[in-house]
Design a protein around this motif. Structure first.
Motif, PDB file in Angstrom:
ATOM      1  N   GLY A   9       3.165   8.027  18.735  1.00 52.50           N
ATOM      2  CA  GLY A   9       2.753   6.646  18.838  1.00 52.50           C
ATOM      3  C   GLY A   9       1.660   6.296  17.843  1.00 52.50           C
ATOM      4  N   GLY A  10       1.304   5.022  17.820  1.00 55.95           N
ATOM      5  CA  GLY A  10       0.247   4.582  16.914  1.00 55.95           C
ATOM      6  C   GLY A  10       0.180   3.079  16.844  1.00 55.95           C
ATOM      7  N   LEU A  11      -0.607   2.612  15.897  1.00 55.02           N
ATOM      8  CA  LEU A  11      -0.776   1.180  15.655  1.00 55.02           C
ATOM      9  C   LEU A  11       0.033   0.798  14.424  1.00 55.02           C
ATOM     10  N   VAL A  12       0.849  -0.226  14.560  1.00 52.47           N
ATOM     11  CA  VAL A  12       1.704  -0.645  13.450  1.00 52.47           C
ATOM     12  C   VAL A  12       1.802  -2.161  13.461  1.00 52.47           C
ATOM     13  N   GLN A  13       1.995  -2.724  12.303  1.00 58.36           N
ATOM     14  CA  GLN A  13       2.183  -4.171  12.218  1.00 58.36           C
ATOM     15  C   GLN A  13       3.612  -4.549  12.614  1.00 58.36           C
ATOM     16  N   ALA A  14       3.769  -5.766  13.057  1.00 58.60           N
ATOM     17  CA  ALA A  14       5.097  -6.264  13.389  1.00 58.60           C
ATOM     18  C   ALA A  14       6.030  -6.074  12.195  1.00 58.60           C
ATOM     19  N   GLY A  15       7.241  -5.612  12.494  1.00 59.66           N
ATOM     20  CA  GLY A  15       8.203  -5.320  11.447  1.00 59.66           C
ATOM     21  C   GLY A  15       8.194  -3.873  10.998  1.00 59.66           C
ATOM     22  N   GLY A  16       7.176  -3.148  11.416  1.00 59.29           N
ATOM     23  CA  GLY A  16       7.059  -1.751  11.025  1.00 59.29           C
ATOM     24  C   GLY A  16       7.902  -0.826  11.873  1.00 59.29           C
ATOM     25  N   SER A  17       7.731   0.474  11.628  1.00 57.65           N
ATOM     26  CA  SER A  17       8.538   1.498  12.297  1.00 57.65           C
ATOM     27  C   SER A  17       7.662   2.625  12.801  1.00 57.65           C
ATOM     28  N   LEU A  18       8.131   3.265  13.839  1.00 58.58           N
ATOM     29  CA  LEU A  18       7.526   4.484  14.357  1.00 58.58           C
ATOM     30  C   LEU A  18       8.640   5.388  14.869  1.00 58.58           C
ATOM     31  N   ARG A  19       8.366   6.676  14.891  1.00 57.38           N
ATOM     32  CA  ARG A  19       9.309   7.641  15.459  1.00 57.38           C
ATOM     33  C   ARG A  19       8.577   8.459  16.511  1.00 57.38           C
ATOM     34  N   LEU A  20       9.067   8.364  17.726  1.00 55.78           N
ATOM     35  CA  LEU A  20       8.480   9.102  18.837  1.00 55.78           C
ATOM     36  C   LEU A  20       9.265  10.380  19.081  1.00 55.78           C
ATOM     37  N   SER A  21       8.555  11.388  19.566  1.00 60.34           N
ATOM     38  CA  SER A  21       9.175  12.667  19.899  1.00 60.34           C
ATOM     39  C   SER A  21       8.920  12.986  21.364  1.00 60.34           C
ATOM     40  N   CYS A  22       9.867  13.700  21.936  1.00 61.02           N
ATOM     41  CA  CYS A  22       9.760  14.134  23.337  1.00 61.02           C
ATOM     42  C   CYS A  22      10.189  15.581  23.422  1.00 61.02           C
ATOM     43  N   VAL A  23       9.312  16.408  23.939  1.00 63.58           N
ATOM     44  CA  VAL A  23       9.630  17.817  24.152  1.00 63.58           C
ATOM     45  C   VAL A  23       9.610  18.084  25.645  1.00 63.58           C
ATOM     46  N   VAL A  24      10.702  18.612  26.132  1.00 62.86           N
ATOM     47  CA  VAL A  24      10.846  18.930  27.553  1.00 62.86           C
ATOM     48  C   VAL A  24      10.832  20.448  27.714  1.00 62.86           C
ATOM     49  N   SER A  25      10.056  20.945  28.652  1.00 59.73           N
ATOM     50  CA  SER A  25      10.051  22.374  28.954  1.00 59.73           C
ATOM     51  C   SER A  25      10.156  22.560  30.452  1.00 59.73           C
ATOM     52  N   GLY A  26      10.457  23.801  30.847  1.00 60.50           N
ATOM     53  CA  GLY A  26      10.524  24.116  32.266  1.00 60.50           C
ATOM     54  C   GLY A  26      11.873  23.858  32.897  1.00 60.50           C
ATOM     55  N   ILE A  27      12.882  23.645  32.064  1.00 62.18           N
ATOM     56  CA  ILE A  27      14.226  23.418  32.584  1.00 62.18           C
ATOM     57  C   ILE A  27      15.212  24.058  31.623  1.00 62.18           C
ATOM     58  N   ASP A  28      16.195  24.775  32.160  1.00 63.22           N
ATOM     59  CA  ASP A  28      17.146  25.475  31.306  1.00 63.22           C
ATOM     60  C   ASP A  28      18.347  24.609  30.952  1.00 63.22           C
ATOM     61  N   GLN A  29      18.795  23.821  31.919  1.00 59.31           N
ATOM     62  CA  GLN A  29      19.988  23.016  31.686  1.00 59.31           C
ATOM     63  C   GLN A  29      19.692  21.898  30.698  1.00 59.31           C
ATOM     64  N   ILE A  30      20.625  21.665  29.792  1.00 56.82           N
ATOM     65  CA  ILE A  30      20.494  20.547  28.864  1.00 56.82           C
ATOM     66  C   ILE A  30      20.840  19.267  29.618  1.00 56.82           C
ATOM     67  N   ARG A  31      19.872  18.338  29.663  1.00 59.75           N
ATOM     68  CA  ARG A  31      20.033  17.129  30.465  1.00 59.75           C
ATOM     69  C   ARG A  31      19.963  15.883  29.595  1.00 59.75           C
ATOM     70  N   SER A  32      20.411  14.773  30.156  1.00 60.26           N
ATOM     71  CA  SER A  32      20.143  13.484  29.507  1.00 60.26           C
ATOM     72  C   SER A  32      18.630  13.265  29.496  1.00 60.26           C
TER      73      SER A  32
END
Length: 119
Positions: A9-32
């Motif tokens: 996350g971060g601060l961006v001006q309108a029209g700009g772009s960001l890329r968020l990441s999500c890391v999940v741990s503690g679960i073996d099954q691949i989930r939605s």
């Protein structure tokens, strides 16, 4: 125990772009994995979800602007946000989902990552 870590996350001006990441741990099954947004004094709302096979579903207000993706065979997901608007401002969270077809998060929520879009 499922653990969720969001970043990017971060601060961006309108029209700009960001890329968020999500890391999940503690679960073996691949989930939605789903993405959610919460702005001050508003309920947390569903934004997007990606299935283990790469199918995606979006909330109407972000269709055509946001793209969810994931690393194949892993519980790691990304949210590419383009053409950002001030109304996209909020804390973004990810979670593992019981099902792809409807919002069904079941992990404990992480800290989230703040996205602020200035006019």
């Amino acid at each position: 125990q499922v653990q969720l870590v969001e970043s990017g996350g971060g601060l961006v001006q309108a029209g700009g772009s960001l890329r968020l990441s999500c890391v999940v741990s503690g679960i073996d099954q691949i989930r939605s994995i789903g993405w959610y947004r919460q702005d001050t004094s508003k309920p947390r709302e569903f934004i997007a979800v990606i299935s283990p096979y790469g199918s995606a579903r979006y909330e109407d207000s972000v269709k055509g602007r946001f793209t969810v993706s994931r690393d194949s065979g892993k519980n790691t997901a990304y949210l590419q946000m383009n053409s950002l608007k001030p109304e996209d401002t909020g804390v973004y969270y990810c979670n593992v989902e019981r099902t792809f077809v409807e919002s069904s998060p079941f992990g404990s929520w992480g800290q989230g990552t703040q996205v602020t879009v200035s006019p």
